[in-house]
Write a protein that holds these residues in place. Structure first.
Motif, PDB file in Angstrom:
ATOM      1  N   HIS A 156    -136.683   9.737  -4.142  1.00 50.78           N
ATOM      2  CA  HIS A 156    -137.581   8.776  -3.484  1.00 50.78           C
ATOM      3  C   HIS A 156    -138.716   8.378  -4.444  1.00 50.78           C
ATOM      4  O   HIS A 156    -138.991   7.193  -4.645  1.00 50.78           O
ATOM      5  CB  HIS A 156    -138.136   9.432  -2.214  1.00 50.78           C
ATOM      6  CG  HIS A 156    -138.938   8.498  -1.354  1.00 50.78           C
ATOM      7  ND1 HIS A 156    -139.396   8.850  -0.122  1.00 50.78           N
ATOM      8  CD2 HIS A 156    -139.369   7.232  -1.547  1.00 50.78           C
ATOM      9  CE1 HIS A 156    -140.072   7.837   0.402  1.00 50.78           C
ATOM     10  NE2 HIS A 156    -140.073   6.855  -0.450  1.00 50.78           N
ATOM     11  N   VAL A 183    -143.791   9.453   0.670  1.00 50.61           N
ATOM     12  CA  VAL A 183    -142.771  10.491   0.490  1.00 50.61           C
ATOM     13  C   VAL A 183    -142.997  11.629   1.487  1.00 50.61           C
ATOM     14  O   VAL A 183    -142.069  12.088   2.148  1.00 50.61           O
ATOM     15  CB  VAL A 183    -142.783  11.026  -0.969  1.00 50.61           C
ATOM     16  CG1 VAL A 183    -141.860  12.220  -1.099  1.00 50.61           C
ATOM     17  CG2 VAL A 183    -142.356   9.931  -1.924  1.00 50.61           C
ATOM     18  N   HIS A 240    -135.098  13.173   4.777  1.00 49.61           N
ATOM     19  CA  HIS A 240    -134.341  13.583   3.591  1.00 49.61           C
ATOM     20  C   HIS A 240    -133.813  15.004   3.691  1.00 49.61           C
ATOM     21  O   HIS A 240    -132.997  15.414   2.882  1.00 49.61           O
ATOM     22  CB  HIS A 240    -135.234  13.486   2.345  1.00 49.61           C
ATOM     23  CG  HIS A 240    -135.714  12.089   2.079  1.00 49.61           C
ATOM     24  ND1 HIS A 240    -136.888  11.810   1.432  1.00 49.61           N
ATOM     25  CD2 HIS A 240    -135.173  10.908   2.396  1.00 49.61           C
ATOM     26  CE1 HIS A 240    -137.046  10.513   1.358  1.00 49.61           C
ATOM     27  NE2 HIS A 240    -136.025   9.939   1.934  1.00 49.61           N
ATOM     28  N   ARG A 247    -140.386  12.380   4.487  1.00 48.13           N
ATOM     29  CA  ARG A 247    -139.520  13.402   3.909  1.00 48.13           C
ATOM     30  C   ARG A 247    -138.602  14.027   4.961  1.00 48.13           C
ATOM     31  O   ARG A 247    -137.522  14.523   4.645  1.00 48.13           O
ATOM     32  CB  ARG A 247    -140.371  14.486   3.264  1.00 48.13           C
ATOM     33  CG  ARG A 247    -139.684  15.239   2.166  1.00 48.13           C
ATOM     34  CD  ARG A 247    -140.630  16.244   1.562  1.00 48.13           C
ATOM     35  NE  ARG A 247    -140.607  17.493   2.289  1.00 48.13           N
ATOM     36  CZ  ARG A 247    -139.799  18.501   1.991  1.00 48.13           C
ATOM     37  NH1 ARG A 247    -138.972  18.409   0.986  1.00 48.13           N
ATOM     38  NH2 ARG A 247    -139.826  19.612   2.687  1.00 48.13           N
ATOM     39  N   ALA A 287    -136.226  13.649  -1.720  1.00 53.39           N
ATOM     40  CA  ALA A 287    -137.640  13.331  -1.936  1.00 53.39           C
ATOM     41  C   ALA A 287    -137.918  13.012  -3.401  1.00 53.39           C
ATOM     42  O   ALA A 287    -138.689  12.103  -3.714  1.00 53.39           O
ATOM     43  CB  ALA A 287    -138.515  14.491  -1.478  1.00 53.39           C
TER      44      ALA A 287
END
Lengths: 666, 299
Positions: free
Chosen positions: A177, A80, A87, A84, A174
């Motif tokens: 995710h 993540v 995102h 990230r 995130a």
């Protein structure tokens, strides 16, 4: 001016390490604490076998170890953090304006992730190696075992990382995710279990075990780790997981290249996945909500439908709100109507049994044999289980029916069961047909023995069934090591018969009684007070109830002079207390007698006590909730506590004699 | 240098850019003007190859931009919303840039320390927004760019720093023929730096023009006569706007300056002044007849 065409970029990897080294370091520190540190704090030398095993288990990814939790968490966090940037719109723009193709970005962030996951494990491995060489821990584990730990941990770390990276490509948030990653891990098993549960309510006779083997759930890494057994982790798993890692990373890269960066911040980034997400949430919510409401409302079918509606409704709209990032989503109502229509069609077709599932009974000629009984085991190992069952006898609680007459009986029973609508209570019984073409037909019903008595009777009465249920029927004295007889109402020691003549005598009578025993005798989950435990030469124990009706056995015990030594005798009883009540299982705990509010009458008359002792009976399932007189006996050696309780049913003859006492209860 | 042809881009069903065409010459400073929400940032993210177009082409130096590492290696993109790695100081970020941009120039970086005078050891994300913007320029200029794409670049900079930054950018344009594209919702801001202007409206470039041309073509005149205003003295002049305050006549006229002045002098005015025109006014008068509510576009 030309860039090097290599995928590898030192700058990117270094920047990732510089930013996320702390995850790796924290992981390493925890690993060092839970492995080497914990091991060296054990007192030396480690003589205790149990301590040794505990230390060794740590290296075998024993499922009690916090290592497992780390494998679940650390790779996901890293994935993540590393990805990230896609995102968040700001970072997505800057990073993708740098002179890197997406392939290069993916490769280097991925590589940084692998590196950050690898270093702590290798360092821990090195510390373990140093301990192995220089301390008495060397006696506990070997260098190959350390290597095995390192490779297993890395393998799982990489797999969890690859899956998390793959899942991340589908979303632009995130938090989503993280959530999606874990959902992805449990989704296949979750859907399977939910569908199984729901079909059980919708299809009369449906058995969860009949969809397919459950073993595939164990292949999923999250579940594999949960009950990790090093012996079961074969090369096939290793190879399979490595292939899975490569596949997930490859698919992730393809998806990354297809990804539109303006979707940063969206819950689902690929338009084609949006309906999958929306209807997926609606459907899973529906199945889960159905189960929940069904059980909350005491198994009401109406509430099942209500649960379906309410949870799919909320699931649909919540996912629509998440997708559109707006509360003004009412325009999407058509989608829900379409979904509801499909569900209505499906439910209707299930309820009218379009597929003939409920009515399906194989022809006699097709059937090789039938497994009948209470079945908990693993479906794929059924034959093995029964095999073990035959030697371990009653533990598998499943009986093989092979005689044609008996198979006919089963079919008759099955036909009768189909006629009855879904039962809420009863004994769970599987009927598993093994067909001659090698296939199985599996059904599961809750059977109320009283209702189905006419159909159960011939099965229970058959010798084929009796022999399996009561293995003593084919045992001989030489097969038996000891027989133990105990009256649970007394504190007398159980009597143990080891003498072959005694054994011979007892089993002859017991066999006689069991052969003659009819349906009523052993159809119920009747409790008993007196148990016979027969232990055979292979140390397997089977329990039998010594029922009042087994007069020849009781006679034999009396003749031998054993009876008084085992059983509760009237002379030992101080008094009997009667109260009015109902037949419930509460009597187990002596609760009913403790009810101070209830009117009670105490009886000290020896003759009456003896009669009650002969007549009263324990809990009977079929008579549950009937009005009855609850009896409690107070024994001379412990007059304060109710030693045993039972019931006198309203139809028992003794009630007339008790009339004067019972009057006092009104 | 930058060639955009028939560019289309939609977000879901919302069409942002439609059949857009745009041309930027090498060494020019191109001002991209448009109101908020016109699609400037989307266009810029397509020019930098961050977004993938639905259709059409975006070329720089004759090469497609999307996923092109070589073009990006000499391209600076300074977005409206900046992003730096959270733990990085200016120095660390510079090292990072040096490792990924092939033409990074340390000498320039050192020299610019005096211009920006921010401690290079400071964490970038802890700096103010204006200072972060300075850092973005600082680092951007050091990669020796061929193309600079700047989205609302001087927002949040004080006037002094604005001037410094423009000087640096323009210096690069003159010395190294850097091509610059600047977006802004404010025409006035770009007046002094751009030589080309494109106006983005409704997903299209509605006007694309060289500023010198347009400036030399429209004039604002202040005229007074001793007596009556002569009837026919403007017969040969294209008047875009005429206002009269007392005896003073204000005219906006189009055409060759010398020719127009000669024509008017023939009528013997007692006063004839040429007044400065803002770029905004020029656009309003020039484009007033094109069917766009140009005032709205330019605010």
């Amino acid at each position: 001016m030309k860039l090097k065409k290599s995928l590898f970029s030192r700058g990117l990897i270094i920047s990732d390490i510089k930013r996320f080294w702390w995850v790796s370091t924290l992981y390493g520190i925890i690993l060092l604490i839970i492995l080497p540190l914990q091991q060296i704090t054990v007192e030396f030398p480690i003589k205790d076998q149990w301590r040794r095993k505990e230390i060794l288990d740590m290296l075998m990814l024993d499922n009690n170890s916090p290592q497992i939790l780390l494998i679940y968490i650390v790779p996901v966090i890293l994935a993540v953090l590393l990805f990230r940037y896609m995102h968040v719109s700001k970072s997505a723009a800057i990073i993708h304006a740098m002179p890197y193709s997406r392939k290069t970005l993916f490769f280097n962030h991925g590589a940084a992730g692998f590196l950050l996951l690898t270093i702590p494990v290798i360092v821990t491995g090195m510390v373990l190696t140093a301990l192995q060489i220089s301390t008495p821990l060397g006696e506990v584990y070997s260098l190959p075992q350390i290597l095995q730990w390192v490779s297993l941990t890395l393998l799982f770390n990489y797999l969890f990382f690859a899956i998390a990276v793959f899942v991340g490509m589908f979303t632009g948030s995130a938090i989503a995710h993280i959530v999606f990653t874990y959902i992805f891990h449990v989704l296949p098993a979750g859907i399977y279990v939910l569908i199984g549960y729901n079909l059980k309510y919708l299809l009369h006779g449906f058995s969860e075990t009949s969809i397919s083997s459950q073993t595939w759930i164990g292949i999923l890494p999250l579940f594999k780790l949960l009950g990790f057994e090093i012996e079961e982790f074969t090369v096939i798993y290793t190879v399979g997981y490595i292939v899975a890692i490569a596949l997930f990373l490859f698919m992730a890269m393809i998806l990354y290249e297809k990804r539109q960066l303006e979707t940063a911040g969206d819950i689902v980034v690929f338009p084609v996945m949006k309906p999958v997400f929306k209807y997926g949430v609606a459907a899973c919510g529906m199945l889960l909500g159905g189960v929940y409401f069904y059980h909350m409302a005491n198994q009401s079918f109406g509430m099942l439908l209500f649960g379906y509606f309410i949870s799919s409704f909320f699931g649909y709209w919540i996912s629509e709100i998440l997708l559109q990032k707006s509360f003004k989503v009412w325009r999407a109502y058509k989608g829900y109507i379409a979904y509801a229509a499909v569900v209505v069609v499906l439910l209707t077709s299930l309820s009218v049994d379009v597929f003939g599932y409920v009515r399906r009974i194989p022809q006699l000629g097709q059937i090789e044999k039938v497994y009948f009984g209470n079945y908990f085991g693993n479906w794929s190992d059924l034959d093995k289980a029964v095999e073990i069952g035959n030697s371990r006898v009653k533990y598998s609680d499943i009986y093989v029916i092979q005689q044609t007459e008996n198979i006919k009986n089963i079919i008759q029973l099955h036909k009768a069961l189909i006629q009855k609508p879904y039962q809420k209570e009863g004994m769970s019984r599987h009927i598993i047909y093994k067909l001659k073409n090698g296939r199985y037909l599996v059904r599961n019903y809750l059977i109320d023995e009283t209702h189905q008595a006419p159909f159960l009777k011939p099965i229970y009465a058959s010798m084929e069934y009796k022999i399996q249920r009561f293995p003593v029927l084919k045992q001989q004295a030489k097969d038996i090591e000891t027989i133990e007889i105990e009256d649970s109402r007394t504190d007398k020691n159980p009597m143990i018969l080891a003498d072959k003549q005694d054994i011979e005598g007892l089993i002859q009578h017991l066999q006689q009684e069991l052969r003659e025993a009819d349906f009523e005798e052993f159809s119920e989950r009747n409790e008993g007070y007196v148990y016979i435990r027969i232990r055979d030469v292979e140390d397997r124990i089977v329990h039998y109830n010594l029922r009042k009706s087994y007069t020849s056995v009781i006679q034999w015990l009396q003749d031998k002079g054993y009876y008084e030594k085992i059983m509760l005798m009237p002379e030992e009883i101080e008094s009997a207390v009667l109260i009015k009540g109902k037949v419930t299982t509460e009597y187990y705990y002596g609760k009913m007698m403790e009810d101070k509010a209830a009117k009670r009458v105490e009886i000290k008359d020896k003759q009456i006590i003896q009669k009650i002792l002969e007549t009263y009976s324990p809990y009977q399932h079929k008579r549950r909730n009937e009005d009855a007189i609850v009896v409690g006996f107070y024994l001379k050696n412990s007059p304060k506590y109710v030693w045993t309780q039972g019931f006198l049913f309203e139809d028992s003859a003794i009630l007339q004699e008790l009339e004067p006492y019972l009057k006092q209860l009104n | 240098m930058i060639e955009v042809k028939n560019l289309n881009k939609s977000f879901n069903t919302f069409k942002v850019l439609e059949d857009l065409n745009l041309h930027v010459k090498k060494g020019s400073v191109y001002g991209l003007i448009g109101p908020n929400g016109a699609g400037k940032t989307t266009l810029i993210k397509l020019l930098t190859g961050i977004y993938r177009q639905d259709s059409g082409t975006v070329m720089i130096n004759g090469k497609s931009v999307f996923e092109n590492e070589n073009i990006r290696a000499s391209m600076v993109y300074i977005p409206d919303e900046l992003y730096f790695f959270s733990q990085y100081s200016i120095e660390e970020m510079a090292k990072f840039y040096a490792s990924i941009y092939p033409n990074w120039n340390w000498e320039r970086y050192e020299r610019l320390k005096h211009v920006f005078s921010i401690d290079v050891k400071r964490r970038i994300t802890r700096l103010s927004k204006g200072m972060q913007k300075q850092v973005a320029f600082w680092l951007g200029i050091c990669i020796m760019p061929e193309v600079m794409i700047l989205d609302e670049p001087v927002d949040g900079l004080d006037p002094v720093m604005r001037k410094k930054v423009w000087n640096l950018v323009l210096q690069d344009v003159y010395e190294r023929q850097t091509t610059v594209l600047i977006s802004s919702h404010n025409l006035r801001e770009l007046e002094d730096v751009c030589n080309y202007v494109g106006i983005l409206h409704d997903g299209k470039i509605v006007v694309e023009t060289e500023l010198d041309d347009i400036k030399s073509d429209i004039h604002k005149l202040q005229i007074a006569f001793s007596g009556e205003i002569p009837e026919a003295f403007l017969n040969n002049v294209q008047v875009l706007k005429r206002t009269q305050i007392g005896s003073i006549l204000m005219l906006i006229v189009k055409g060759n300056k010398e020719k127009v002045l000669a024509e008017i002098k023939n009528a013997n005015p007692v006063l004839l002044d040429i007044l400065p025109l803002t770029l905004e006014e020029i656009f309003i008068y020039e484009l007033g007849g094109m069917g766009y509510e140009i005032e709205e576009v330019l605010i």
